[in-house]
Scaffold this motif. Structure first.
Motif, PDB file in Angstrom:
ATOM      1  N   CYS A  33       0.811  -1.224   0.000  1.00  8.26           N
ATOM      2  CA  CYS A  33       0.000   0.000   0.000  1.00  8.26           C
ATOM      3  C   CYS A  33       0.844   1.274   0.000  1.00  8.26           C
ATOM      4  O   CYS A  33       0.303   2.359  -0.222  1.00  8.26           O
ATOM      5  CB  CYS A  33      -0.908   0.021   1.227  1.00  8.26           C
ATOM      6  N   GLY A  34       2.128   1.138   0.290  1.00  7.99           N
ATOM      7  CA  GLY A  34       2.971   2.322   0.397  1.00  7.99           C
ATOM      8  C   GLY A  34       2.722   3.088   1.691  1.00  7.99           C
ATOM      9  O   GLY A  34       2.897   4.302   1.750  1.00  7.99           O
ATOM     10  N   LEU A  35       2.303   2.361   2.735  1.00  6.11           N
ATOM     11  CA  LEU A  35       2.030   2.957   4.044  1.00  6.11           C
ATOM     12  C   LEU A  35       2.973   2.358   5.078  1.00  6.11           C
ATOM     13  O   LEU A  35       3.558   1.300   4.853  1.00  6.11           O
ATOM     14  CB  LEU A  35       0.574   2.681   4.455  1.00  6.11           C
ATOM     15  N   ILE A  40      -0.773   0.896   9.617  1.00  3.71           N
ATOM     16  CA  ILE A  40      -1.695  -0.224   9.381  1.00  3.71           C
ATOM     17  C   ILE A  40      -2.089  -0.844  10.715  1.00  3.71           C
ATOM     18  O   ILE A  40      -3.258  -1.139  10.961  1.00  3.71           O
ATOM     19  CB  ILE A  40      -1.066  -1.287   8.451  1.00  3.71           C
ATOM     20  N   SER A  41      -1.125  -1.034  11.590  1.00  2.67           N
ATOM     21  CA  SER A  41      -1.404  -1.586  12.913  1.00  2.67           C
ATOM     22  C   SER A  41      -2.406  -0.717  13.665  1.00  2.67           C
ATOM     23  O   SER A  41      -3.350  -1.229  14.277  1.00  2.67           O
ATOM     24  CB  SER A  41      -0.099  -1.706  13.719  1.00  2.67           C
ATOM     25  N   GLY A  42      -2.225   0.580  13.609  1.00  2.00           N
ATOM     26  CA  GLY A  42      -3.142   1.498  14.282  1.00  2.00           C
ATOM     27  C   GLY A  42      -4.548   1.436  13.718  1.00  2.00           C
ATOM     28  O   GLY A  42      -5.536   1.505  14.459  1.00  2.00           O
ATOM     29  N   ILE A  43      -4.653   1.287  12.415  1.00  2.00           N
ATOM     30  CA  ILE A  43      -5.973   1.146  11.783  1.00  2.00           C
ATOM     31  C   ILE A  43      -6.625  -0.139  12.258  1.00  2.00           C
ATOM     32  O   ILE A  43      -7.793  -0.154  12.648  1.00  2.00           O
ATOM     33  CB  ILE A  43      -5.845   1.171  10.243  1.00  2.00           C
ATOM     34  N   GLU A  53      -8.920   8.789   1.195  1.00  2.00           N
ATOM     35  CA  GLU A  53      -7.832   8.448   0.279  1.00  2.00           C
ATOM     36  C   GLU A  53      -7.076   7.209   0.764  1.00  2.00           C
ATOM     37  O   GLU A  53      -6.784   6.302  -0.017  1.00  2.00           O
ATOM     38  CB  GLU A  53      -6.871   9.628   0.146  1.00  2.00           C
ATOM     39  N   VAL A  54      -6.776   7.150   2.062  1.00  3.65           N
ATOM     40  CA  VAL A  54      -6.080   5.989   2.621  1.00  3.65           C
ATOM     41  C   VAL A  54      -6.962   4.749   2.540  1.00  3.65           C
ATOM     42  O   VAL A  54      -6.480   3.656   2.242  1.00  3.65           O
ATOM     43  CB  VAL A  54      -5.613   6.263   4.068  1.00  3.65           C
ATOM     44  N   THR A  60      -7.502  -0.965  -2.562  1.00  3.85           N
ATOM     45  CA  THR A  60      -6.728  -1.330  -3.745  1.00  3.85           C
ATOM     46  C   THR A  60      -5.653  -2.356  -3.385  1.00  3.85           C
ATOM     47  O   THR A  60      -5.446  -3.321  -4.119  1.00  3.85           O
ATOM     48  CB  THR A  60      -6.097  -0.074  -4.373  1.00  3.85           C
ATOM     49  N   GLY A  61      -5.005  -2.175  -2.237  1.00  6.44           N
ATOM     50  CA  GLY A  61      -3.985  -3.119  -1.784  1.00  6.44           C
ATOM     51  C   GLY A  61      -4.553  -4.496  -1.493  1.00  6.44           C
ATOM     52  O   GLY A  61      -3.852  -5.499  -1.574  1.00  6.44           O
ATOM     53  N   LEU A  62      -5.846  -4.532  -1.162  1.00  8.91           N
ATOM     54  CA  LEU A  62      -6.524  -5.806  -0.913  1.00  8.91           C
ATOM     55  C   LEU A  62      -7.184  -6.369  -2.178  1.00  8.91           C
ATOM     56  O   LEU A  62      -7.817  -7.417  -2.130  1.00  8.91           O
ATOM     57  CB  LEU A  62      -7.588  -5.616   0.172  1.00  8.91           C
TER      58      LEU A  62
END
Length: 76
Positions: A33-35, A40-43, A53-54, A60-62
């Motif tokens: 995802c470029g993150l 990601i852990s926090g989400i 946007e995120v 898209t990454g999924l």
């Protein structure tokens, strides 16, 4: 618990479920995802409030469309 906290928790659980179903570690998924992995852990823990946007980047990454990201199973 505030409603905004609840939706963040549900979203995080959904992202984690879909990530695991895709066979991705947090690190591999974050790279895709470029993150940052900690973001990601926090989400996934429901402590981050990602922008639209995120959320699109995550979907898209999924390899899913954005509405599919919000199909919560309320029986859990």
């Amino acid at each position: 618990m505030k409603a905004s906290d609840s939706i963040k928790v549900h979203l995080g659980q959904r992202v984690k479920l879909l990530r695991l179903q895709a066979g991705l570690s947090q690190e591999a998924f974050a790279d895709r995802c470029g993150l940052d992995r900690t973001y990601i852990s926090g989400i996934e823990r429901g402590v981050r409030n990602p922008t639209l946007e995120v959320l699109y980047i995550i979907a898209t990454g999924l390899s899913i469309d954005l509405p599919t990201l919000f199909v919560f199973d309320h029986s859990v």
